[in-house]
Design a protein around this motif. Structure first.
Motif, PDB file in Angstrom:
ATOM      1  N   LYS A  57       0.862  -1.197   0.000  1.00  0.00           N
ATOM      2  CA  LYS A  57       0.000   0.000   0.000  1.00  0.00           C
ATOM      3  C   LYS A  57       0.892   1.238   0.000  1.00  0.00           C
ATOM      4  O   LYS A  57       0.610   2.236  -0.623  1.00  0.00           O
ATOM      5  CB  LYS A  57      -0.913  -0.002   1.226  1.00  0.00           C
ATOM      6  CG  LYS A  57      -2.031  -1.029   1.095  1.00  0.00           C
ATOM      7  CD  LYS A  57      -3.149  -0.788   2.096  1.00  0.00           C
ATOM      8  CE  LYS A  57      -4.239  -1.830   1.980  1.00  0.00           C
ATOM      9  NZ  LYS A  57      -3.948  -3.052   2.731  1.00  0.00           N
ATOM     10  N   GLU A  58       1.989   1.135   0.723  1.00  0.00           N
ATOM     11  CA  GLU A  58       2.991   2.212   0.814  1.00  0.00           C
ATOM     12  C   GLU A  58       4.235   1.756   0.058  1.00  0.00           C
ATOM     13  O   GLU A  58       4.447   0.552  -0.115  1.00  0.00           O
ATOM     14  CB  GLU A  58       3.381   2.433   2.287  1.00  0.00           C
ATOM     15  CG  GLU A  58       2.251   2.890   3.190  1.00  0.00           C
ATOM     16  CD  GLU A  58       1.819   4.300   2.869  1.00  0.00           C
ATOM     17  OE1 GLU A  58       2.709   5.143   2.661  1.00  0.00           O
ATOM     18  OE2 GLU A  58       0.600   4.548   2.782  1.00  0.00           O
ATOM     19  N   PRO A  59       5.110   2.685  -0.338  1.00  0.00           N
ATOM     20  CA  PRO A  59       6.373   2.247  -0.955  1.00  0.00           C
ATOM     21  C   PRO A  59       7.189   1.371   0.008  1.00  0.00           C
ATOM     22  O   PRO A  59       7.189   1.610   1.209  1.00  0.00           O
ATOM     23  CB  PRO A  59       7.104   3.563  -1.231  1.00  0.00           C
ATOM     24  CG  PRO A  59       6.044   4.603  -1.239  1.00  0.00           C
ATOM     25  CD  PRO A  59       4.970   4.136  -0.308  1.00  0.00           C
ATOM     26  N   LEU A  60       7.795   0.362  -0.536  1.00  0.00           N
ATOM     27  CA  LEU A  60       8.618  -0.548   0.275  1.00  0.00           C
ATOM     28  C   LEU A  60      10.073  -0.096   0.196  1.00  0.00           C
ATOM     29  O   LEU A  60      10.620   0.049  -0.904  1.00  0.00           O
ATOM     30  CB  LEU A  60       8.484  -1.966  -0.279  1.00  0.00           C
ATOM     31  CG  LEU A  60       9.443  -3.006   0.289  1.00  0.00           C
ATOM     32  CD1 LEU A  60       8.988  -3.431   1.683  1.00  0.00           C
ATOM     33  CD2 LEU A  60       9.517  -4.221  -0.622  1.00  0.00           C
ATOM     34  N   LYS A  70      13.706   1.528  -3.478  1.00  0.00           N
ATOM     35  CA  LYS A  70      12.391   1.952  -2.995  1.00  0.00           C
ATOM     36  C   LYS A  70      11.381   1.478  -4.037  1.00  0.00           C
ATOM     37  O   LYS A  70      11.421   1.927  -5.183  1.00  0.00           O
ATOM     38  CB  LYS A  70      12.379   3.470  -2.843  1.00  0.00           C
ATOM     39  CG  LYS A  70      11.160   3.989  -2.102  1.00  0.00           C
ATOM     40  CD  LYS A  70      11.377   5.445  -1.735  1.00  0.00           C
ATOM     41  CE  LYS A  70      10.176   6.017  -1.013  1.00  0.00           C
ATOM     42  NZ  LYS A  70      10.380   7.438  -0.670  1.00  0.00           N
ATOM     43  N   VAL A  71      10.563   0.509  -3.620  1.00  0.00           N
ATOM     44  CA  VAL A  71       9.625  -0.103  -4.569  1.00  0.00           C
ATOM     45  C   VAL A  71       8.252   0.542  -4.390  1.00  0.00           C
ATOM     46  O   VAL A  71       7.697   0.521  -3.292  1.00  0.00           O
ATOM     47  CB  VAL A  71       9.517  -1.629  -4.312  1.00  0.00           C
ATOM     48  CG1 VAL A  71       8.639  -2.285  -5.367  1.00  0.00           C
ATOM     49  CG2 VAL A  71      10.903  -2.272  -4.276  1.00  0.00           C
ATOM     50  N   PHE A  72       7.733   1.097  -5.466  1.00  0.00           N
ATOM     51  CA  PHE A  72       6.444   1.788  -5.380  1.00  0.00           C
ATOM     52  C   PHE A  72       5.308   0.844  -5.783  1.00  0.00           C
ATOM     53  O   PHE A  72       5.468   0.050  -6.705  1.00  0.00           O
ATOM     54  CB  PHE A  72       6.453   3.026  -6.290  1.00  0.00           C
ATOM     55  CG  PHE A  72       7.393   4.090  -5.801  1.00  0.00           C
ATOM     56  CD1 PHE A  72       6.953   5.049  -4.896  1.00  0.00           C
ATOM     57  CD2 PHE A  72       8.721   4.119  -6.213  1.00  0.00           C
ATOM     58  CE1 PHE A  72       7.824   6.030  -4.433  1.00  0.00           C
ATOM     59  CE2 PHE A  72       9.591   5.096  -5.751  1.00  0.00           C
ATOM     60  CZ  PHE A  72       9.142   6.042  -4.849  1.00  0.00           C
ATOM     61  N   PRO A  73       4.180   0.950  -5.087  1.00  0.00           N
ATOM     62  CA  PRO A  73       3.076   0.028  -5.375  1.00  0.00           C
ATOM     63  C   PRO A  73       2.480   0.205  -6.763  1.00  0.00           C
ATOM     64  O   PRO A  73       1.977  -0.741  -7.347  1.00  0.00           O
ATOM     65  CB  PRO A  73       2.031   0.342  -4.308  1.00  0.00           C
ATOM     66  CG  PRO A  73       2.531   1.463  -3.497  1.00  0.00           C
ATOM     67  CD  PRO A  73       3.866   1.882  -3.990  1.00  0.00           C
TER      68      PRO A  73
END
Ligand code: ZN
Length: 353
Positions: A57-60, A70-73
């Motif tokens: 739901k949030e960036p990982l 930084k992985v974006f949903p």
């Protein structure tokens, strides 16, 4: 004593041979999307690691073994092919895994700050392809640009990553120029390397969203160049880009590339063409034909290595591959309105010759 020295020497030789064969290294992460989770895989000190994370739901924020991502949903909307505005444009090309050198170049030219974050306000940064292959920090370059484009958007600016022949080669499983480190990563993770960039991987889907060219104000950026035949055939940017991308990865096609799709992916196509800079370069009349067809003042290309950024055909072609791939030097092209200049590795403003 002599025997002891010989034994010690042999032992250290053995260690260095083993180290050459199996160097300790870090790589990744490679992120695959399944129906239920994100599968993260990486190499930490030469060992394969993996982790499944539920839908985001949030960036990982991934930070392991000195690796950052930084992985974006959600994916961003695909880039457009044309942009206009009174902002500064910066462009560089052919990074080829030279991560630190690229950061130095961007930092010294005030495109990123000391924390490697966007500081180019509403400026547009164009990377004209070939971040892949040759060097050993390709994954770092990819995750950095993946995040930088979000920072740029938030500041009202833009990063344009264009596909080069090396991105397309790797996506098609052609690993001729791949650094040996990545062959080891693939072996340790028991997957062909191209698998890390297939559909339903974060970086693979990201690459698939990228175009082969962008027209910003009166400059057209492309990795290799456009053959004059495309102007004669009256093919516009949108058609060229669309056909190229529909036939991007051979394994994913129902039938092989034929006709114009095949032409665009071969040596006269936009990611391979060298006709403006090779020994047998085309005439200025043909360049004018291209300039008129695409309605621009100049075509900016990478792909063919130069020592510094330079112009050809009275400035109608700008060659920006300043050999970052060698790991020693690089330059950035800047354009603002009618002004055009080079930024050196140390950030000096230099005349464009
Ligand atoms: Zn290239």
């Amino acid at each position: 004593m002599k025997k002891l020295i010989t034994i010690l020497f042999s032992f250290s030789t053995l260690l260095s041979v083993c180290a050459n064969e199996m160097p300790i290294f870090n790589d990744g992460p490679y992120v695959t999307l399944t129906e239920d989770f994100y599968k993260l895989e990486w190499i930490c000190k030469g060992k394969a690691k993996s982790l499944n994370v539920k839908q985001l739901k949030e960036p990982l924020i991934f930070s392991e073994c000195g690796l950052q991502a930084k992985v974006f949903p959600q994916q961003l909307k695909p880039d457009l092919l044309k942009y206009q505005g009174n902002f500064k444009i910066a462009a560089l090309s052919d990074v080829h895994g030279q991560y630190e050198l690229m950061l130095d170049l961007l930092r010294n030219n005030q495109i990123i700050n000391d924390n490697n974050k966007w500081r180019f306000s509403d400026g547009h940064l164009v990377i004209t392809g070939d971040m892949f292959d040759r060097g050993d920090k390709v994954t770092e370059v990819a995750w950095f640009l993946y995040e930088l484009e979000r920072q740029a958007l938030a500041a009202g600016g833009k990063v344009h990553l264009l596909l080069g022949n090396h991105e397309v080669m790797v996506m098609n499983g052609n690993l001729k120029y791949l650094h040996s480190k990545y062959q080891r990563s693939a072996a340790l993770l028991s997957r062909p390397f191209a698998d890390f960039f297939r559909e339903n991987t974060v970086l693979g889907d990201w690459l698939r969203s990228k175009n082969i060219a962008v027209k910003i104000n009166d400059s057209l950026f492309v990795h290799g160049g456009f053959h004059p035949g495309l102007a004669s055939a009256k093919l516009n940017l949108s058609i060229i880009n669309q056909i190229f991308k529909e036939y991007l990865v051979e394994d994913e096609l129902e039938s092989p590339r034929i006709g114009i799709a095949r032409y665009l992916h071969e040596s006269d196509g936009p990611i391979w063409y060298r006709g403006y800079l090779s020994e047998h370069s085309i005439s200025e009349i043909e360049i004018d034909k291209l300039i008129n067809h695409f309605e621009v003042k100049r075509i900016v290309v990478g792909h063919t290595s130069q020592t510094i950024i330079g112009t050809r055909y009275q400035g109608k072609v700008v060659a920006i591959d300043a050999s970052i791939k060698k790991g020693r030097y690089g330059e950035v092209l800047f354009i603002q309105g009618s002004k055009i200049w080079r930024g050196s590795l140390s950030g000096e403003v230099m005349l464009l010759k």
